[in-house]
Design an enzyme around this catalytic site. Structure first.
Site, PDB file in Angstrom:
ATOM      1  N   TYR A 129      22.659  -3.139  -6.498  1.00 51.70           N
ATOM      2  CA  TYR A 129      22.424  -3.132  -5.044  1.00 51.70           C
ATOM      3  C   TYR A 129      22.940  -1.839  -4.419  1.00 51.70           C
ATOM      4  CZ  TYR A 129      21.795  -5.198  -0.412  1.00 51.70           C
ATOM      5  OH  TYR A 129      21.377  -5.471   0.866  1.00 51.70           O
TER       6      TYR A 129
ATOM      7  N   LYS B  87       1.133   8.954  -3.314  1.00 46.05           N
ATOM      8  CA  LYS B  87       0.156  10.018  -3.553  1.00 46.05           C
ATOM      9  C   LYS B  87       0.734  11.000  -4.589  1.00 46.05           C
ATOM     10  CE  LYS B  87      -1.237   8.427   0.648  1.00 46.05           C
ATOM     11  NZ  LYS B  87      -0.500   7.404   1.404  1.00 46.05           N
TER      12      LYS B  87
ATOM     13  N   PHE C 196      -1.778  11.308  10.735  1.00 46.36           N
ATOM     14  CA  PHE C 196      -2.403  10.232   9.963  1.00 46.36           C
ATOM     15  C   PHE C 196      -2.377   8.943  10.795  1.00 46.36           C
ATOM     16  CE2 PHE C 196      -2.272   6.774   6.788  1.00 46.36           C
ATOM     17  CZ  PHE C 196      -3.560   6.946   6.328  1.00 46.36           C
ATOM     18  N   ASP C 197      -3.254   7.990  10.478  1.00 47.75           N
ATOM     19  CA  ASP C 197      -3.389   6.816  11.367  1.00 47.75           C
ATOM     20  C   ASP C 197      -2.114   5.988  11.507  1.00 47.75           C
ATOM     21  OD1 ASP C 197      -3.968   6.162   8.747  1.00 47.75           O
ATOM     22  OD2 ASP C 197      -5.468   4.652   9.205  1.00 47.75           O
TER      23      ASP C 197
ATOM     24  N   HIS D 222      -8.919  -1.063  12.038  1.00 47.21           N
ATOM     25  CA  HIS D 222      -9.878  -0.856  10.946  1.00 47.21           C
ATOM     26  C   HIS D 222      -9.549  -1.671   9.693  1.00 47.21           C
ATOM     27  CE1 HIS D 222      -6.676   2.068  10.594  1.00 47.21           C
ATOM     28  NE2 HIS D 222      -6.916   2.171   9.301  1.00 47.21           N
TER      29      HIS D 222
ATOM     30  N   ALA E 116       2.853  13.560   2.126  1.00 49.65           N
ATOM     31  CA  ALA E 116       2.156  12.716   1.150  1.00 49.65           C
ATOM     32  C   ALA E 116       1.481  13.538   0.039  1.00 49.65           C
ATOM     33  CB  ALA E 116       1.127  11.841   1.863  1.00 49.65           C
TER      34      ALA E 116
ATOM     35  N   ASP F 128       5.003  15.779   7.079  1.00 47.95           N
ATOM     36  CA  ASP F 128       4.466  14.566   6.475  1.00 47.95           C
ATOM     37  C   ASP F 128       3.880  15.011   5.141  1.00 47.95           C
ATOM     38  OD1 ASP F 128       2.886  12.531   5.555  1.00 47.95           O
ATOM     39  OD2 ASP F 128       1.988  12.035   7.485  1.00 47.95           O
TER      40      ASP F 128
HETATM   41  N1  F0G Z   1       0.860  10.179   5.872  1.00 48.71           N
HETATM   42  C1  F0G Z   1      -0.308  10.521   5.299  1.00 48.71           C
HETATM   43  C2  F0G Z   1      -0.812  11.923   5.400  1.00 48.71           C
HETATM   44  C3  F0G Z   1      -1.041   9.547   4.609  1.00 48.71           C
HETATM   45  O1  F0G Z   1      -2.208   9.898   4.059  1.00 48.71           O
HETATM   46  C4  F0G Z   1      -0.527   8.244   4.518  1.00 48.71           C
HETATM   47  C5  F0G Z   1      -1.261   7.195   3.814  1.00 48.71           C
HETATM   48  C6  F0G Z   1       0.705   7.949   5.113  1.00 48.71           C
HETATM   49  C7  F0G Z   1       1.366   8.954   5.782  1.00 48.71           C
HETATM   50  C8  F0G Z   1       1.302   6.576   5.064  1.00 48.71           C
HETATM   51  O2  F0G Z   1       1.774   6.293   3.802  1.00 48.71           O
HETATM   52  O3  F0G Z   1       0.358   4.392   2.965  1.00 48.71           O
HETATM   53  O4  F0G Z   1       2.537   4.965   1.903  1.00 48.71           O
HETATM   54  O5  F0G Z   1       2.476   3.924   4.126  1.00 48.71           O
HETATM   55  N2  F0G Z   1      -2.436   7.316   3.465  1.00 48.71           N
HETATM   56  C9  F0G Z   1      -3.234   6.391   2.685  1.00 48.71           C
HETATM   57  C10 F0G Z   1      -4.637   6.898   2.611  1.00 48.71           C
HETATM   58  C11 F0G Z   1      -3.115   4.974   3.108  1.00 48.71           C
HETATM   59  O6  F0G Z   1      -5.502   6.132   2.175  1.00 48.71           O
HETATM   60  O7  F0G Z   1      -4.895   8.049   2.961  1.00 48.71           O
HETATM   61  P1  F0G Z   1       1.779   4.812   3.167  1.00 48.71           P
END
Ligand code: F0G
Length: 459
Positions: free
Chosen positions: A72, A258, A124-125, A450, A217, A215
Protein backbone atom coordinates in the site's frame (compact mmCIF):
# COMPACT_ATOMS: atom_id res chain seq x y z
CA UNK A 1 18.79 -4.39 -53.59
CA UNK A 2 17.63 -2.21 -50.75
CA UNK A 3 15.89 -4.22 -48.07
CA UNK A 4 12.22 -3.41 -47.43
CA UNK A 5 11.12 -2.01 -44.09
CA UNK A 6 9.92 -4.52 -41.50
CA UNK A 7 8.62 -4.38 -37.95
CA UNK A 8 11.14 -4.18 -35.10
CA UNK A 9 9.41 -7.01 -33.18
CA UNK A 10 7.96 -10.46 -33.75
CA UNK A 11 4.69 -11.92 -32.44
CA UNK A 12 4.59 -14.28 -29.45
CA UNK A 13 0.86 -14.40 -28.68
CA UNK A 14 -2.24 -13.87 -30.80
CA UNK A 15 -5.85 -12.93 -30.12
CA UNK A 16 -8.56 -14.15 -32.49
CA UNK A 17 -10.89 -11.64 -34.11
CA UNK A 18 -14.09 -12.46 -35.95
CA UNK A 19 -15.60 -11.37 -39.26
CA UNK A 20 -19.36 -10.88 -39.55
CA UNK A 21 -21.99 -10.40 -42.23
CA UNK A 22 -23.50 -7.08 -43.24
CA UNK A 23 -26.89 -8.31 -42.03
CA UNK A 24 -25.49 -9.03 -38.57
CA UNK A 25 -23.83 -5.62 -38.45
CA UNK A 26 -27.04 -3.86 -39.44
CA UNK A 27 -28.80 -5.45 -36.48
CA UNK A 28 -25.93 -4.82 -34.05
CA UNK A 29 -25.52 -1.13 -34.89
CA UNK A 30 -29.30 -0.61 -34.61
CA UNK A 31 -29.24 -2.27 -31.18
CA UNK A 32 -26.27 -0.08 -30.24
CA UNK A 33 -28.42 2.97 -31.06
CA UNK A 34 -25.97 3.88 -33.82
CA UNK A 35 -23.30 4.67 -31.24
CA UNK A 36 -20.04 2.88 -32.11
CA UNK A 37 -18.92 2.95 -28.45
CA UNK A 38 -21.94 0.79 -27.58
CA UNK A 39 -20.96 -2.13 -29.83
CA UNK A 40 -19.67 -5.32 -28.23
CA UNK A 41 -16.04 -5.70 -29.25
CA UNK A 42 -16.92 -9.18 -30.56
CA UNK A 43 -19.02 -7.43 -33.18
CA UNK A 44 -15.97 -5.56 -34.48
CA UNK A 45 -13.41 -7.03 -36.89
CA UNK A 46 -10.78 -4.27 -36.91
CA UNK A 47 -11.06 -1.90 -33.98
CA UNK A 48 -9.82 1.62 -34.63
CA UNK A 49 -11.97 3.30 -32.00
CA UNK A 50 -8.87 4.34 -30.13
CA UNK A 51 -5.16 3.68 -29.68
CA UNK A 52 -5.63 4.16 -25.94
CA UNK A 53 -4.92 1.13 -23.76
CA UNK A 54 -5.34 -1.16 -26.77
CA UNK A 55 -1.67 -1.78 -27.58
CA UNK A 56 0.23 -5.03 -27.14
CA UNK A 57 2.66 -5.10 -24.22
CA UNK A 58 6.11 -6.60 -24.78
CA UNK A 59 7.56 -9.70 -23.15
CA UNK A 60 9.62 -7.35 -20.96
CA UNK A 61 6.47 -5.59 -19.79
CA UNK A 62 4.71 -8.88 -19.00
CA UNK A 63 7.81 -9.94 -17.09
CA UNK A 64 7.76 -6.64 -15.18
CA UNK A 65 4.15 -7.36 -14.17
CA UNK A 66 5.27 -10.46 -12.32
CA UNK A 67 7.69 -8.38 -10.25
CA UNK A 68 5.00 -5.92 -9.16
CA UNK A 69 5.09 -4.93 -5.50
CA UNK A 70 1.53 -4.48 -4.23
CA UNK A 71 2.42 -2.77 -0.94
CA UNK A 72 0.00 0.00 0.00
CA UNK A 73 2.78 2.43 0.90
CA UNK A 74 6.22 2.85 -0.66
CA UNK A 75 6.01 -0.07 -3.10
CA UNK A 76 9.14 -0.93 -5.11
CA UNK A 77 7.01 -0.52 -8.24
CA UNK A 78 6.32 3.09 -7.29
CA UNK A 79 10.05 3.73 -7.07
CA UNK A 80 10.61 2.01 -10.42
CA UNK A 81 8.05 4.35 -11.95
CA UNK A 82 9.61 7.33 -10.16
CA UNK A 83 13.03 6.43 -11.54
CA UNK A 84 11.73 6.08 -15.11
CA UNK A 85 9.87 9.40 -14.89
CA UNK A 86 12.97 11.15 -13.58
CA UNK A 87 15.33 9.53 -16.08
CA UNK A 88 13.20 9.89 -19.21
CA UNK A 89 11.07 12.96 -18.51
CA UNK A 90 13.10 14.85 -15.93
CA UNK A 91 10.36 15.35 -13.32
CA UNK A 92 11.13 14.91 -9.59
CA UNK A 93 7.58 14.74 -8.23
CA UNK A 94 4.62 12.73 -9.46
CA UNK A 95 1.34 11.10 -8.46
CA UNK A 96 0.14 7.89 -10.14
CA UNK A 97 -3.47 7.95 -11.36
CA UNK A 98 -5.68 5.34 -13.00
CA UNK A 99 -5.56 7.10 -16.38
CA UNK A 100 -5.03 10.49 -18.07
CA UNK A 101 -8.33 12.12 -17.18
CA UNK A 102 -7.76 11.17 -13.54
CA UNK A 103 -4.45 13.02 -13.70
CA UNK A 104 -6.40 16.00 -15.07
CA UNK A 105 -8.91 15.67 -12.24
CA UNK A 106 -6.19 15.71 -9.57
CA UNK A 107 -4.38 18.62 -11.22
CA UNK A 108 -7.41 20.76 -12.01
CA UNK A 109 -8.95 20.16 -8.56
CA UNK A 110 -5.72 21.70 -7.26
CA UNK A 111 -5.30 24.69 -9.57
CA UNK A 112 -8.60 25.72 -11.27
CA UNK A 113 -11.16 28.19 -9.86
CA UNK A 114 -14.47 29.16 -11.43
CA UNK A 115 -14.00 31.72 -14.21
CA UNK A 116 -10.36 30.78 -14.91
CA UNK A 117 -8.97 30.75 -18.44
CA UNK A 118 -6.88 27.89 -19.85
CA UNK A 119 -5.40 28.61 -23.28
CA UNK A 120 -3.47 26.10 -25.35
CA UNK A 121 -3.56 24.16 -28.61
CA UNK A 122 -6.69 22.01 -29.04
CA UNK A 123 -7.72 20.64 -25.66
CA UNK A 124 -8.60 16.96 -25.66
CA UNK A 125 -12.28 16.28 -24.88
CA UNK A 126 -11.74 15.05 -21.29
CA UNK A 127 -9.48 18.04 -20.65
CA UNK A 128 -12.15 20.38 -21.98
CA UNK A 129 -14.75 18.51 -19.93
CA UNK A 130 -12.76 18.88 -16.70
CA UNK A 131 -12.23 22.58 -17.34
CA UNK A 132 -15.82 23.38 -18.30
CA UNK A 133 -17.21 21.27 -15.45
CA UNK A 134 -15.35 23.66 -13.10
CA UNK A 135 -16.91 26.62 -14.92
CA UNK A 136 -13.57 27.65 -16.33
CA UNK A 137 -12.91 28.36 -20.01
CA UNK A 138 -10.54 26.53 -22.38
CA UNK A 139 -9.34 28.72 -25.27
CA UNK A 140 -8.06 27.00 -28.41
CA UNK A 141 -5.07 28.89 -29.81
CA UNK A 142 -4.06 26.30 -32.45
CA UNK A 143 -2.71 27.72 -35.71
CA UNK A 144 -5.43 28.38 -38.33
CA UNK A 145 -3.64 26.13 -40.83
CA UNK A 146 -4.67 23.09 -38.75
CA UNK A 147 -8.23 23.31 -40.05
CA UNK A 148 -7.21 23.09 -43.72
CA UNK A 149 -7.01 19.31 -44.06
CA UNK A 150 -5.21 19.37 -47.41
CA UNK A 151 -2.39 21.69 -46.37
CA UNK A 152 0.91 19.84 -45.86
CA UNK A 153 2.97 21.51 -43.15
CA UNK A 154 5.25 19.64 -40.76
CA UNK A 155 3.93 20.92 -37.41
CA UNK A 156 0.21 21.38 -37.76
CA UNK A 157 -0.38 20.92 -34.03
CA UNK A 158 1.39 24.16 -33.09
CA UNK A 159 0.04 26.98 -30.96
CA UNK A 160 -0.29 30.33 -32.70
CA UNK A 161 1.91 32.51 -30.44
CA UNK A 162 -0.04 35.65 -31.40
CA UNK A 163 -3.35 34.12 -30.37
CA UNK A 164 -1.78 32.88 -27.14
CA UNK A 165 -0.19 36.22 -26.30
CA UNK A 166 -3.51 38.00 -26.90
CA UNK A 167 -5.11 35.78 -24.24
CA UNK A 168 -2.19 36.18 -21.83
CA UNK A 169 -2.38 39.96 -22.25
CA UNK A 170 -6.14 40.14 -21.81
CA UNK A 171 -6.41 38.28 -18.49
CA UNK A 172 -4.38 38.69 -15.28
CA UNK A 173 -1.99 35.82 -14.46
CA UNK A 174 -4.10 34.88 -11.37
CA UNK A 175 -6.92 33.91 -13.74
CA UNK A 176 -4.72 31.62 -15.83
CA UNK A 177 -3.70 28.54 -13.82
CA UNK A 178 -1.66 27.21 -16.74
CA UNK A 179 -1.23 27.05 -20.49
CA UNK A 180 -1.89 23.53 -21.82
CA UNK A 181 0.20 22.17 -24.65
CA UNK A 182 -1.04 18.83 -26.00
CA UNK A 183 1.61 16.75 -27.78
CA UNK A 184 0.77 15.45 -30.26
CA UNK A 185 -2.33 17.53 -30.90
CA UNK A 186 -4.91 14.74 -30.97
CA UNK A 187 -7.95 16.83 -31.87
CA UNK A 188 -6.15 18.48 -34.81
CA UNK A 189 -5.31 15.07 -36.28
CA UNK A 190 -2.48 13.67 -34.16
CA UNK A 191 -0.38 16.52 -35.51
CA UNK A 192 2.94 17.30 -33.83
CA UNK A 193 4.15 20.46 -32.12
CA UNK A 194 7.65 21.65 -33.04
CA UNK A 195 10.41 22.18 -30.50
CA UNK A 196 10.59 25.78 -31.65
CA UNK A 197 6.90 26.20 -30.84
CA UNK A 198 7.33 24.57 -27.41
CA UNK A 199 10.19 26.99 -26.78
CA UNK A 200 8.08 30.00 -27.88
CA UNK A 201 5.11 28.96 -25.75
CA UNK A 202 7.39 28.45 -22.77
CA UNK A 203 8.94 31.92 -23.27
CA UNK A 204 5.44 33.49 -23.35
CA UNK A 205 4.47 31.60 -20.19
CA UNK A 206 7.59 32.93 -18.44
CA UNK A 207 6.98 36.47 -19.69
CA UNK A 208 3.45 36.49 -18.25
CA UNK A 209 4.22 34.44 -15.13
CA UNK A 210 2.01 31.47 -16.06
CA UNK A 211 2.85 27.76 -15.67
CA UNK A 212 3.16 25.45 -18.68
CA UNK A 213 1.43 22.06 -18.56
CA UNK A 214 2.18 19.48 -21.23
CA UNK A 215 -0.61 16.99 -21.90
CA UNK A 216 1.81 14.23 -22.80
CA UNK A 217 -0.29 11.26 -23.95
CA UNK A 218 1.68 10.97 -27.22
CA UNK A 219 4.90 12.77 -26.31
CA UNK A 220 7.16 10.11 -27.85
CA UNK A 221 5.40 10.27 -31.22
CA UNK A 222 5.82 14.04 -31.05
CA UNK A 223 9.54 13.58 -30.40
CA UNK A 224 9.78 11.24 -33.42
CA UNK A 225 8.31 13.92 -35.67
CA UNK A 226 10.72 16.52 -34.26
CA UNK A 227 13.61 14.19 -35.09
CA UNK A 228 12.35 13.51 -38.61
CA UNK A 229 11.07 16.98 -39.54
CA UNK A 230 12.74 19.73 -37.52
CA UNK A 231 16.09 21.21 -38.43
CA UNK A 232 18.83 20.42 -35.94
CA UNK A 233 17.25 17.28 -34.46
CA UNK A 234 18.06 14.53 -36.98
CA UNK A 235 21.11 13.38 -35.04
CA UNK A 236 19.58 13.53 -31.58
CA UNK A 237 18.08 10.45 -29.94
CA UNK A 238 14.37 10.33 -29.09
CA UNK A 239 15.33 10.33 -25.40
CA UNK A 240 17.39 13.51 -25.83
CA UNK A 241 14.52 15.22 -27.64
CA UNK A 242 12.03 14.13 -24.98
CA UNK A 243 14.27 15.54 -22.24
CA UNK A 244 14.45 18.87 -24.03
CA UNK A 245 10.67 19.01 -24.61
CA UNK A 246 9.91 18.48 -20.94
CA UNK A 247 12.69 20.84 -19.91
CA UNK A 248 10.26 23.63 -20.83
CA UNK A 249 7.31 22.31 -18.80
CA UNK A 250 6.31 22.95 -15.18
CA UNK A 251 3.65 20.25 -15.04
CA UNK A 252 2.81 17.20 -17.12
CA UNK A 253 -0.27 15.01 -17.24
CA UNK A 254 0.04 11.62 -18.86
CA UNK A 255 -2.36 9.06 -20.16
CA UNK A 256 0.05 6.13 -20.09
CA UNK A 257 -2.37 4.10 -22.21
CA UNK A 258 -0.77 5.66 -25.27
CA UNK A 259 2.98 6.20 -25.42
CA UNK A 260 3.81 4.19 -22.29
CA UNK A 261 2.11 1.23 -24.05
CA UNK A 262 0.11 -0.07 -21.08
CA UNK A 263 -3.56 -1.00 -20.92
CA UNK A 264 -4.34 1.26 -17.96
CA UNK A 265 -2.53 3.97 -16.02
CA UNK A 266 -1.47 7.57 -15.89
CA UNK A 267 0.18 10.20 -13.74
CA UNK A 268 0.58 13.89 -13.08
CA UNK A 269 4.11 15.19 -12.53
CA UNK A 270 5.42 18.45 -11.16
CA UNK A 271 8.70 20.33 -11.03
CA UNK A 272 7.44 22.30 -8.03
CA UNK A 273 7.40 20.43 -4.73
CA UNK A 274 4.81 22.69 -3.08
CA UNK A 275 2.29 22.15 -5.89
CA UNK A 276 2.87 18.39 -5.73
CA UNK A 277 2.13 18.47 -2.00
CA UNK A 278 -1.05 20.48 -2.59
CA UNK A 279 -2.22 17.98 -5.20
CA UNK A 280 -1.65 14.98 -2.90
CA UNK A 281 -4.93 15.52 -1.09
CA UNK A 282 -6.91 15.21 -4.32
CA UNK A 283 -4.94 12.10 -5.26
CA UNK A 284 -5.74 10.47 -1.92
CA UNK A 285 -9.41 11.45 -2.13
CA UNK A 286 -10.01 10.41 -5.74
CA UNK A 287 -7.34 7.89 -6.68
CA UNK A 288 -5.49 6.33 -3.77
CA UNK A 289 -2.51 6.83 -1.49
CA UNK A 290 0.27 8.90 -3.07
CA UNK A 291 2.56 5.95 -3.82
CA UNK A 292 0.01 4.03 -5.86
CA UNK A 293 -2.73 6.52 -6.81
CA UNK A 294 -5.05 4.61 -9.09
CA UNK A 295 -2.59 1.88 -10.03
CA UNK A 296 -1.60 -1.57 -8.89
CA UNK A 297 2.09 -2.25 -8.34
CA UNK A 298 2.35 -4.56 -11.35
CA UNK A 299 0.86 -1.90 -13.61
CA UNK A 300 3.33 0.71 -12.34
CA UNK A 301 6.15 -1.71 -13.21
CA UNK A 302 4.83 -2.29 -16.74
CA UNK A 303 4.43 1.46 -17.16
CA UNK A 304 8.03 2.14 -16.15
CA UNK A 305 9.23 -0.44 -18.69
CA UNK A 306 6.84 1.00 -21.31
CA UNK A 307 8.33 4.49 -20.92
CA UNK A 308 11.71 3.05 -21.86
CA UNK A 309 10.40 1.06 -24.84
CA UNK A 310 8.08 3.79 -26.07
CA UNK A 311 10.99 6.18 -26.46
CA UNK A 312 13.08 3.81 -28.61
CA UNK A 313 13.50 4.97 -32.21
CA UNK A 314 12.98 1.53 -33.80
CA UNK A 315 9.66 1.04 -32.07
CA UNK A 316 8.45 4.54 -33.03
CA UNK A 317 9.57 4.13 -36.62
CA UNK A 318 7.63 0.86 -36.93
CA UNK A 319 4.56 2.49 -35.45
CA UNK A 320 4.50 5.69 -37.45
CA UNK A 321 5.34 3.87 -40.67
CA UNK A 322 2.23 1.72 -40.23
CA UNK A 323 0.04 4.80 -39.97
CA UNK A 324 1.81 6.19 -43.04
CA UNK A 325 1.17 2.89 -44.85
CA UNK A 326 -2.57 3.27 -44.30
CA UNK A 327 -2.33 6.90 -45.47
CA UNK A 328 -0.60 5.83 -48.68
CA UNK A 329 -3.37 3.28 -49.37
CA UNK A 330 -6.00 6.00 -48.96
CA UNK A 331 -3.99 8.27 -51.25
CA UNK A 332 -4.19 5.54 -53.88
CA UNK A 333 -7.99 5.70 -53.70
CA UNK A 334 -8.16 9.51 -53.56
CA UNK A 335 -9.77 9.53 -50.11
CA UNK A 336 -9.23 12.86 -48.33
CA UNK A 337 -7.82 12.95 -44.79
CA UNK A 338 -6.00 15.38 -42.54
CA UNK A 339 -2.55 15.82 -44.09
CA UNK A 340 0.20 15.05 -43.44
CA UNK A 341 -0.42 11.67 -41.76
CA UNK A 342 -0.52 12.12 -37.98
CA UNK A 343 1.11 10.05 -35.26
CA UNK A 344 -1.54 7.67 -34.04
CA UNK A 345 -4.35 7.77 -36.54
CA UNK A 346 -5.70 8.80 -39.89
CA UNK A 347 -8.39 11.47 -39.63
CA UNK A 348 -10.65 11.05 -42.66
CA UNK A 349 -12.25 14.28 -43.87
CA UNK A 350 -15.92 13.27 -43.71
CA UNK A 351 -17.20 16.69 -44.84
CA UNK A 352 -15.39 16.29 -48.15
CA UNK A 353 -16.83 12.79 -48.65
CA UNK A 354 -20.46 12.89 -47.49
CA UNK A 355 -21.42 16.17 -49.12
CA UNK A 356 -25.13 15.21 -49.17
CA UNK A 357 -25.46 14.82 -45.40
CA UNK A 358 -26.31 18.09 -43.59
CA UNK A 359 -24.11 19.04 -40.62
CA UNK A 360 -27.15 18.86 -38.31
CA UNK A 361 -27.26 15.12 -39.06
CA UNK A 362 -23.67 14.43 -37.89
CA UNK A 363 -21.56 13.88 -40.99
CA UNK A 364 -18.54 12.11 -39.47
CA UNK A 365 -20.74 9.90 -37.30
CA UNK A 366 -22.63 8.89 -40.44
CA UNK A 367 -19.37 7.97 -42.18
CA UNK A 368 -18.31 5.95 -39.13
CA UNK A 369 -21.55 3.96 -39.24
CA UNK A 370 -21.17 3.35 -42.99
CA UNK A 371 -17.62 2.06 -42.54
CA UNK A 372 -18.75 -0.27 -39.77
CA UNK A 373 -21.59 -1.61 -41.93
CA UNK A 374 -19.18 -2.10 -44.82
CA UNK A 375 -16.55 -4.23 -43.08
CA UNK A 376 -16.87 -4.27 -39.29
CA UNK A 377 -14.22 -1.56 -38.97
CA UNK A 378 -14.86 0.72 -36.01
CA UNK A 379 -13.55 4.30 -36.03
CA UNK A 380 -14.62 7.26 -33.95
CA UNK A 381 -16.30 10.57 -34.72
CA UNK A 382 -14.36 13.77 -34.14
CA UNK A 383 -16.96 16.29 -35.19
CA UNK A 384 -20.18 17.90 -34.02
CA UNK A 385 -21.10 15.03 -31.70
CA UNK A 386 -17.81 15.34 -29.83
CA UNK A 387 -17.89 19.16 -29.94
CA UNK A 388 -21.03 18.91 -27.80
CA UNK A 389 -23.29 21.84 -26.91
CA UNK A 390 -22.19 25.29 -25.86
CA UNK A 391 -22.23 25.16 -22.03
CA UNK A 392 -24.04 28.53 -21.84
CA UNK A 393 -26.43 28.63 -24.82
CA UNK A 394 -26.86 24.80 -25.01
CA UNK A 395 -26.83 25.11 -28.80
CA UNK A 396 -25.02 22.41 -30.79
CA UNK A 397 -21.48 23.45 -31.70
CA UNK A 398 -20.41 22.77 -35.27
CA UNK A 399 -16.62 22.62 -35.59
CA UNK A 400 -14.87 23.47 -38.84
CA UNK A 401 -13.81 19.87 -39.28
CA UNK A 402 -15.92 16.73 -39.39
CA UNK A 403 -13.40 13.91 -39.06
CA UNK A 404 -13.62 10.15 -38.75
CA UNK A 405 -10.59 9.04 -36.76
CA UNK A 406 -9.11 5.65 -37.54
CA UNK A 407 -6.73 5.07 -34.64
CA UNK A 408 -3.98 2.49 -35.03
CA UNK A 409 -3.28 0.47 -31.88
CA UNK A 410 0.37 -0.03 -30.99
CA UNK A 411 1.97 -3.33 -32.09
CA UNK A 412 -1.49 -4.86 -32.62
CA UNK A 413 -2.62 -5.11 -36.25
CA UNK A 414 -0.67 -5.98 -39.40
CA UNK A 415 -0.52 -4.07 -42.67
CA UNK A 416 -2.98 -6.62 -44.11
CA UNK A 417 -5.53 -5.22 -41.68
CA UNK A 418 -4.67 -1.74 -42.92
CA UNK A 419 -5.36 -2.95 -46.49
CA UNK A 420 -8.83 -4.13 -45.43
CA UNK A 421 -9.58 -0.78 -43.76
CA UNK A 422 -8.52 1.15 -46.86
CA UNK A 423 -10.55 -1.08 -49.22
CA UNK A 424 -13.64 -0.80 -47.01
CA UNK A 425 -13.35 2.95 -46.97
CA UNK A 426 -12.92 2.98 -50.75
CA UNK A 427 -16.18 1.04 -51.13
CA UNK A 428 -17.99 3.62 -48.99
CA UNK A 429 -16.27 6.40 -50.92
CA UNK A 430 -17.43 4.95 -54.24
CA UNK A 431 -21.07 5.09 -53.14
CA UNK A 432 -20.78 8.40 -51.29
CA UNK A 433 -23.32 10.20 -53.48
CA UNK A 434 -26.05 7.76 -52.48
CA UNK A 435 -25.58 8.51 -48.77
CA UNK A 436 -27.97 11.36 -48.09
CA UNK A 437 -29.29 10.62 -44.62
CA UNK A 438 -27.57 11.16 -41.29
CA UNK A 439 -28.73 10.66 -37.70
CA UNK A 440 -30.51 12.56 -34.98
CA UNK A 441 -30.10 12.40 -31.22
CA UNK A 442 -32.67 10.58 -29.14
CA UNK A 443 -30.84 10.72 -25.80
CA UNK A 444 -27.74 12.53 -24.54
CA UNK A 445 -25.86 13.46 -21.35
CA UNK A 446 -25.37 17.15 -20.51
CA UNK A 447 -21.57 16.80 -20.85
CA UNK A 448 -19.34 14.45 -22.89
CA UNK A 449 -22.40 13.10 -24.65
CA UNK A 450 -20.60 11.24 -27.45
CA UNK A 451 -19.74 8.24 -25.25
CA UNK A 452 -23.33 7.34 -24.47
CA UNK A 453 -25.46 9.20 -26.99
CA UNK A 454 -28.38 7.33 -28.57
CA UNK A 455 -29.28 7.98 -32.18
CA UNK A 456 -31.77 7.08 -34.88
CA UNK A 457 -31.78 7.65 -38.65
CA UNK A 458 -32.67 11.31 -39.26
CA UNK A 459 -35.70 10.68 -41.46
N1 F0G B 1 -5.13 13.81 -23.33
C1 F0G B 1 -5.10 13.38 -24.60
C2 F0G B 1 -4.34 14.14 -25.63
C3 F0G B 1 -5.79 12.21 -24.94
O1 F0G B 1 -5.77 11.80 -26.21
C4 F0G B 1 -6.49 11.51 -23.94
C5 F0G B 1 -7.23 10.29 -24.25
C6 F0G B 1 -6.47 12.00 -22.62
C7 F0G B 1 -5.77 13.16 -22.36
C8 F0G B 1 -7.20 11.31 -21.51
O2 F0G B 1 -6.56 10.15 -21.15
O3 F0G B 1 -8.17 8.30 -21.73
O4 F0G B 1 -6.25 7.93 -20.18
O5 F0G B 1 -8.18 9.27 -19.47
N2 F0G B 1 -7.48 9.93 -25.40
C9 F0G B 1 -8.12 8.71 -25.83
C10 F0G B 1 -8.32 8.75 -27.31
C11 F0G B 1 -9.33 8.34 -25.05
O6 F0G B 1 -9.05 7.89 -27.81
O7 F0G B 1 -7.76 9.62 -27.98
P1 F0G B 1 -7.34 8.84 -20.61
Amino acid sequence: MELPFAESYRIKMVENIRKSTREEREQWIREAKYNLFNLKSDYVFIDMLTDSGTGAMSDQQWAALMLGDESYGGARSYYNMKEAIKEILGFDYFLPTHQGRAAENVLYSTIIKEGDILPGNSHFDTTKGHIEYRRAIPIDCTIDEASDTQLEIPFKGNVDPFKLEAVLKKYPAEKIPCVILTVTNNTAGGQPVSMQNIREVSALCKKYGVALQIDSARFAENAYFIKMREKGYADKTIKQIVKEMFGYADIMTMSSKKDAIVNMGGFVAFKNEALWKKAQMFCIMNEGFITYGGMSGRDMNALAQGLHEGTEFDYLETRIKQVEYLGARLDGYGIPYQRPVGGHAIFVDAKKILTNVPKEEFIAQTLGIELYLEAGVRGVEIGAMLADRDPVTRENRYPKLELLRLAVSRRTYTNNHMDVVAAALKNVYDRRDTITRGYRIVNEFPIMRHFTVELEPAH
